[in-house]
Design an enzyme around this catalytic site. Structure first.
Site, short mmCIF file in Angstrom:
data_model
loop_
_atom_site.label_atom_id
_atom_site.label_comp_id
_atom_site.label_asym_id
_atom_site.label_seq_id
_atom_site.Cartn_x
_atom_site.Cartn_y
_atom_site.Cartn_z
N ARG A 212 50.94 -19.33 -21.88
CA ARG A 212 51.87 -19.46 -23.01
C ARG A 212 52.50 -20.84 -23.00
NH1 ARG A 212 52.31 -17.44 -27.74
NH2 ARG A 212 51.56 -15.54 -26.71
N ASN B 150 56.41 -12.52 -17.93
CA ASN B 150 55.77 -11.25 -18.27
C ASN B 150 54.65 -11.44 -19.29
OD1 ASN B 150 55.49 -8.25 -18.12
ND2 ASN B 150 57.36 -8.58 -16.94
N HIS C 90 54.09 -11.80 -22.52
CA HIS C 90 54.04 -12.90 -23.48
C HIS C 90 53.81 -14.23 -22.78
CE1 HIS C 90 55.43 -15.52 -26.86
NE2 HIS C 90 54.82 -14.59 -27.57
N CYS C 91 54.38 -14.38 -21.59
CA CYS C 91 54.26 -15.63 -20.84
C CYS C 91 52.83 -15.91 -20.37
CB CYS C 91 55.16 -15.60 -19.61
SG CYS C 91 56.89 -15.25 -19.93
N ILE C 92 52.04 -14.86 -20.15
CA ILE C 92 50.70 -15.04 -19.59
C ILE C 92 49.61 -14.97 -20.65
CG2 ILE C 92 51.46 -14.15 -17.36
CD1 ILE C 92 49.83 -11.57 -18.01
#
EC number: 3.5.3.12
Length: 368
Positions: A94, A354, A356-358
């Site tokens: 992300r 989490n 969304h970050c990955i």
């Protein structure tokens, strides 16, 4: 592949909202032992579960290092998941991958922001980070998409959310932090966002979630559900260090108007926990100079807002927490046309983020 010297806005491109149609979602395979415990094996299982959940709705491409390619390919045993070999420093696509932009003629391009591991030498989470700074370029090379590079502007994809209709939400805590773009004023930062994402209105929340290692990324705190509606991480507990942050954000959101002049509808999403790493989980992380130490006394920045919208689905984290069911119900109410899929998110949270970050969505081309 071209590298335009203009800006996306000047060329007729804009950043689409996350709910607009996707061509695929990108991920990066985790392995860094000074961030992911036990050599990354628990995190790899968690990432594989996320990838397979997304693959039910759209294609997934996972980038893996040469040393992990065979392992990743074996564990990602799904016909809708492609694995490509790309070196990186860690797995937060992300923030390291391209922010894709589209026009109304069927073209897709990418913005390659400068990356300094969330702060460089003033609070950054690891060094070196040059391979992560190359991830966006490599993805765009693979996809044969034109690349806009901002060599003198640092930004992570998790620090912004857009509604696809001209409005962007971010946090002062992150974008105005001296460890990102100290040479730029707020007005200059806004100008860059407008030029590269084609937004008109920027809503500045004061802070993100308490103890967020990224300096308060908005994607862990507040996100768009559709134009004019947002989800906000929330607590009514006045003793929770997030309480004042939530109150301040709500005030800003209630007083704001978007680019279309609309007042915002705010859906409150409970914050799980408080959640902490166990001593055993912390002991499983390698101790390396320059990386982020793990401490079981430090609260984790767990959030149900850190989900991904995919084609027909919502991929959201669960934490084996009493609030999991409430979070699912809220997501299903806010996204009635989507199937809500909850995937265990604790291992990803232990690494500092989490779902969304990955993940990083690549929009599908579209013509007006």
């Amino acid at each position: 592949m071209s590298n335009p010297t203009s800006t996306p806005r000047a060329d007729g491109f804009r950043m689409p909202a996350e709910w607009e149609p996707h061509e695929q979602t990108w991920m990066v395979w985790p392995e860094r032992p000074d961030n992911w415990r036990n050599g990354g094996k628990p995190a790899q299982a968690a990432f594989a579960a996320v990838a397979k959940a997304i693959a039910r709705f759209e294609p997934v491409t996972v980038c893996a290092s040469a040393g992990q390619y065979e392992n990743a390919r074996a564990r990602l045993d799904d016909g809708n998941i492609r694995v490509v070999e790309i070196s990186s420093d860690d797995a937060w696509v992300r923030d390291t991958g391209p922010t894709f932009v589209i026009d109304d003629k069927g073209d897709v391009r990418g913005v390659d922001w400068g990356f300094n591991a969330w702060g460089g030498f003033e609070g950054g989470l690891y060094f070196p980070w040059q391979r992560d700074d190359q991830v966006a370029r490599k993805i765009l090379e693979i996809e044969r998409r034109a690349r806009y590079r901002t060599d003198d502007f640092v930004l992570e994809g998790g620090s912004i959310h857009v509604d696809g209709e001209g409005t962007l939400i971010t946090t002062e805590e992150c974008l105005l932090n001296h460890n990102r773009n100290p040479h730029l004023s707020q007005a200059e930062i806004e100008r860059t966002l407008r030029d590269y994402l084609a937004v008109e209105s920027i809503i500045w929340l004061p802070n993100g979630l308490y103890n967020d290692e990224t300096d308060g990324h908005v994607d862990n705190f507040c996100c768009y559900a559709r134009p004019g509606e947002v989800l906000l991480a929330w607590t009514d507990d006045q003793d929770d260090p997030n309480y004042l942050r939530c109150q301040a954000a709500l005030r800003v959101l209630e007083e704001s108007r978007d680019a279309k002049g609309r007042k915002l509808v705010v859906h409150k999403m409970p914050i799980p926990g408080p959640l902490y790493a166990t001593q055993e989980e912390c002991d499983g992380v390698d101790i390396v100079e320059g990386s982020q130490p793990r401490d079981p006394s430090i609260r984790l920045a767990g959030s149900y807002v850190n989900f991904l919208i995919v084609n027909g689905g919502i991929i959201a984290p669960s934490f084996d927490d009493p609030k999991d069911a409430e979070a699912r119900a809220i997501l299903q109410r806010v996204f009635p046309e989507h199937e809500v899929v909850m995937v265990p998110g604790r291992e990803i949270l232990l690494g500092g983020g989490n779902i969304h970050c990955i993940t990083q969505q690549q929009p599908a081309p579209r013509k007006a």
